[in-house]
Design a protein around this motif. Structure first.
Motif, short mmCIF file in Angstrom:
data_model
loop_
_atom_site.label_atom_id
_atom_site.label_comp_id
_atom_site.label_asym_id
_atom_site.label_seq_id
_atom_site.Cartn_x
_atom_site.Cartn_y
_atom_site.Cartn_z
N UNK A 86 43.83 32.60 45.29
CA UNK A 86 42.53 33.28 45.43
C UNK A 86 41.58 33.03 44.27
N UNK A 89 37.92 32.60 45.11
CA UNK A 89 37.27 33.82 45.61
C UNK A 89 36.92 34.72 44.42
N UNK A 90 37.86 34.82 43.49
CA UNK A 90 37.61 35.61 42.28
C UNK A 90 36.42 35.02 41.51
N UNK A 92 34.05 33.25 42.72
CA UNK A 92 32.83 33.50 43.50
C UNK A 92 32.28 34.88 43.17
N UNK A 93 33.19 35.87 43.13
CA UNK A 93 32.75 37.23 42.80
C UNK A 93 32.10 37.28 41.42
N UNK A 94 32.67 36.58 40.47
CA UNK A 94 32.12 36.57 39.10
C UNK A 94 30.75 35.89 39.09
N UNK A 96 28.66 35.17 41.47
CA UNK A 96 27.58 35.77 42.26
C UNK A 96 26.90 36.92 41.53
N UNK A 118 41.90 28.12 52.55
CA UNK A 118 40.69 28.71 53.14
C UNK A 118 39.67 29.02 52.05
N UNK A 119 40.14 29.61 50.95
CA UNK A 119 39.22 29.94 49.86
C UNK A 119 38.63 28.65 49.27
N UNK A 122 36.00 27.13 51.71
CA UNK A 122 34.77 27.92 51.87
C UNK A 122 34.01 28.10 50.56
N UNK A 123 34.72 28.06 49.46
CA UNK A 123 34.01 28.11 48.17
C UNK A 123 33.16 26.86 48.02
N UNK A 126 30.25 26.79 50.53
CA UNK A 126 29.10 27.62 50.12
C UNK A 126 28.38 26.99 48.94
N UNK A 128 29.45 27.04 45.81
CA UNK A 128 29.49 27.93 44.65
C UNK A 128 29.30 27.10 43.39
N UNK B 26 30.95 42.54 49.10
CA UNK B 26 31.61 41.39 49.71
C UNK B 26 32.40 41.90 50.92
N UNK B 50 23.85 41.98 45.19
CA UNK B 50 24.24 40.71 45.81
C UNK B 50 25.09 41.01 47.03
N UNK B 55 34.78 34.62 53.84
CA UNK B 55 35.43 33.92 54.95
C UNK B 55 36.60 34.70 55.52
N UNK B 59 39.61 36.93 51.10
CA UNK B 59 38.63 36.42 50.14
C UNK B 59 37.75 37.56 49.65
N UNK B 62 39.22 39.63 46.92
CA UNK B 62 39.35 38.89 45.67
C UNK B 62 37.99 38.62 45.02
N UNK B 63 36.95 38.54 45.82
CA UNK B 63 35.59 38.49 45.26
C UNK B 63 35.27 39.81 44.56
N UNK B 66 36.97 39.80 41.22
CA UNK B 66 36.24 39.00 40.22
C UNK B 66 35.00 39.72 39.71
N UNK B 67 34.22 40.26 40.63
CA UNK B 67 32.97 40.93 40.24
C UNK B 67 33.27 42.18 39.44
N UNK B 70 33.83 41.92 35.75
CA UNK B 70 32.67 41.73 34.88
C UNK B 70 31.98 43.07 34.59
#
Ligand SMILES: Cc1ncc(C[n+]2csc(CCOP(=O)(O)OP(=O)(O)O)c2C)c(N)n1
Ligand code: SF4
Ligand SMILES: [Mg+2]
Lengths: 264, 357
Positions: A86, A89-90, A92-94, A96, A118-119, A122-123, A126, A128, B26, B50, B55, B59, B62-63, B66-67, B70
């Motif tokens: 993942x 995906x992690x 991506x979260x950071x 974004x 999949x991650x 798709x990452x 997109x 990223x 997300x 945001x 997907x 995901x 896990x996004x 990550x966010x 921070x």
């Protein structure tokens, strides 16, 4: 008599030129990697690039599950450890929520090209704005040498005791080729670190990938590093590096798979 | 308080989250929570946050991880099958002590089940859900107003304890329209400084921050577990919330949360009209569970009826709380069916006979 940081005793240290030193961005600690393992080399290259580009204060890395699960104990960078597969995906979260920061992921082939496919797709799809470092060593190093999605046809692993049979286990996956056809990818390259020459080239590619992100180029920067796993392959590091030249690079040829259009 | 608006529960929840200063959302579409995702898609970007459609729920969580790492106020929402997919990530977040708001607008299961409302995910919500010993703070709204109110509380609690908070709603609460007023909430006043641990880059060469849930040494992993258990104890002591309705003179106590507490409320009115002394204890926090209040009420009531939209899940926690001090009966409907007030009244009468008042 004096002792270098690496513990080498020497009687004229002050008269010697420093030709190689550990970047401060690497922790001053032994890694958990086996002797001769590519992970150590690639760690050093990424950290040197971060130092040379002066982005340490803005960079966040994401560690995978695999032999490099403890990457944050070696890379002295703010990092997050992600669940198996993942990492992007992690990341991506950071990225974004902090689009001005520099974000990179570091993943093995099981992590990136099996459980995290999949991650991964798709990452990149997109686009990223991150750097993805992909350590393709053709095996699951951490769990003791099972088949990876990248294990070559015929190669023996603990879960392909008679060699990988493509009729049963399918083919070694070409995920980097898949990355290159996606519109979201900005820069896709395949490198190696099995010789001094490939190491130098690999560092250049990693630097380019980070530079693209710094420059705000739109899209994902993907660097595959064809790597060894002497322990999993049951070879000496020298034999393992030779296998890369003699077999692996035939199937996974080195070079850029996608470069930005000139002037982009 | 602002003015009264007529809104769907899913939309009220989303609007409250934006007003509470959520900066990252997300998610992945699934009925019956998609309005929440769509509301975020329409409104969050223009109001300082945001929005990203992931997907998959795997995901998405896990996004969020990550966010959250921070220090960003972040959330996701889903419905039952999607919540199952998020469990691994939630377990990681619980261990790494990452704040986030989770929403499960529950539908009937198991399997793909039905899109109709259910409370079948109670166990998953309050007992951990993923692997390892951990707990979420679980908030259970029973109205569109609370779909909004509990968002503010949820963000405050997740920041305070560095523990994921789950709003456990259901398909009916998500879909139904009721009037809602959004309370005043000053985001700055509620700001919690997480900068001592967040990963945002080693600015000015400060020491490294990293986020992990991996501790290979058993001694260390036990230490982490002890710390988490201490935290859950503190949460149990300080954050239990419930509503008591006419419990003072009650012979029979209904225990119900969320939508089934609404049916139970109607049943209480019907029963009281017939001279039956019925009260309700409605847990608002499912973890922490109002066990002490239940223990206390068990001294005065003659019987307890637990009403749920499942095969009997919270009833186990009720029995744990009251022991054998008082008979505990259960009435549940499953698969998207909602317990009807008259059915509950019948059950109350049965219980009356059983306890011979
Ligand atoms: C969900 C989950 N499944 C399985 C594992 C076990 N596991 C740990 S590392 C690993 C394989 C890693 O291989 P790779 O990504 O190729 O990294 P390498 O060790 O070769 O660098 C597996 C299967 C896990 N940690 N989590
Ligand atoms: S098992 Fe393989 S990949 Fe892992 S550290 Fe050893 S050599 Fe490297
Ligand atoms: Mg590998």
């Amino acid at each position: 008599m004096e002792t270098t940081r690496e513990g080498i005793v020497c009687n004229n240290l002050d008269q010697m030129d420093v030709v190689f030193d550990r970047t401060e961005v690497l922790h001053d600690t032994p890694t958990s990697y086996c002797p001769g393992c590519s992970h150590s080399v690639v760690h050093r290259l990424i950290m040197e690039v971060i130092e040379e580009l002066g982005i340490l204060g803005d960079t966040i890395g994401v560690a995978p599950v695999g032999c490099s699960v403890f990457a944050y104990h070696f890379m002295n960078v703010d990092m997050q450890q992600a669940a198996h597969g993942r990492a992007t995906a992690v990341a991506t979260g950071i990225k974004r929520v902090l689009p001005d920061k520099i974000v990179y992921t570091y993943q093995g082939d099981g992590d990136l090209a099996a459980i995290g496919t999949a991650e991964t797709i798709h990452t990149i799809n997109r686009g990223e704005n991150i750097v993805m470092i992909f350590i393709n060593n053709g095996i699951y190093g951490m769990t003791g040498g099972q088949m990876a999605p990248t294990t070559l046809e015929g190669d023996v692993t603990s879960t392909t005791p008679h060699g990988r049979d493509t009729l049963i286990q399918g083919h070694a996956i070409k995920i980097t080729e898949m990355a290159a056809i996606m519109d979201g990818a900005y820069y896709v390259t395949r490198q190696a670190v099995n010789s001094a020459k490939t190491v130098r080239k690999c560092k250049k590619a990693i630097k380019q990938a980070f530079q693209n992100q710094i420059d705000g180029k739109i899209g994902t920067n993907f660097v595959e590093v064809v790597s060894n796993c002497p322990s999993g392959w049951k070879m000496t590091p020298i034999e393992a590096n030779k296998k890369i030249d003699e077999q692996v690079l035939d199937y996974y040829p080195l070079g850029d798979l996608k470069t930005p259009p000139k002037g982009a | 308080m602002g003015k009264k608006l007529l809104m769907k529960g899913n939309e009220a929840l989303a609007e409250a989250a934006i007003r509470a200063g959520v900066k990252g959302y997300f998610g992945y579409p699934i009925t019956p929570q998609s309005e929440l995702l769509e509301y975020m898609a329409t409104n969050l970007d223009s109001r300082g946050g945001v929005f990203l459609q992931a997907e998959s729920e795997v995901a998405a969580i896990n996004m969020v991880y990550g966010a959250s790492g921070t220090g960003t106020r972040v959330m996701t929402s889903t419905s039952s099958p999607g919540f199952s997919l998020m469990q691994e990530g939630i377990s990681y977040m619980a261990c790494a002590e990452l704040p986030c708001l989770l929403v499960n607008v529950v539908r009937g299961g198991p399997g793909l089940g039905t899109i109709q409302p259910s409370q079948g995910d109670y166990f998953q919500a309050v007992k951990g859900g993923g692997h390892g010993d951990y707990k979420l703070i679980v908030l259970a709204p029973n109205s569109v107003q609370e779909m909004a109110d509990l968002v503010y509380l949820g963000f405050d609690l997740t920041d305070k304890y560095r523990n994921p908070v789950l709003i456990l709603a259901d398909g009916a609460l998500g879909q139904m329209m009721e009037s809602v007023e959004f309370p005043e909430y000053n985001v700055e006043e509620h700001f919690v400084d997480h900068s001592s641990w967040t990963t945002v880059g080693r600015e000015n060469g400060r020491e490294q921050h990293y986020i992990t849930s991996l501790h290979l040494l058993s001694e260390k992993m036990e230490e982490i577990n002890v710390h988490l258990q201490d935290k859950y104890k503190k949460i149990q002591e300080n954050e239990t919330r419930f509503e008591s309705i006419q419990t003072e003179d009650a012979d029979i106590l209904i225990v119900a949360f969320g939508l089934s507490s609404r049916s139970s409320q109607k049943a209480l009115e019907l029963a009281r009209e017939q001279g039956l002394k019925v009260g309700i204890l409605r847990p608002i926090t499912l973890f922490p569970f109002p066990s002490d209040e239940l223990k206390h009420l068990a001294n005065s009531v003659k019987g307890i009826l637990v009403v749920e939209m499942n095969a009997g899940q919270m009833v186990e926690d009720v029995r744990l709380a009251v022991g054998s001090n008082v008979p505990v009966d259960f009435y549940g409907r499953m698969g998207g069916m909602i317990p009807q007030p008259d059915e509950i009244v019948d059950k109350i009468k049965d219980l009356y006979k059983q306890v011979k008042i």
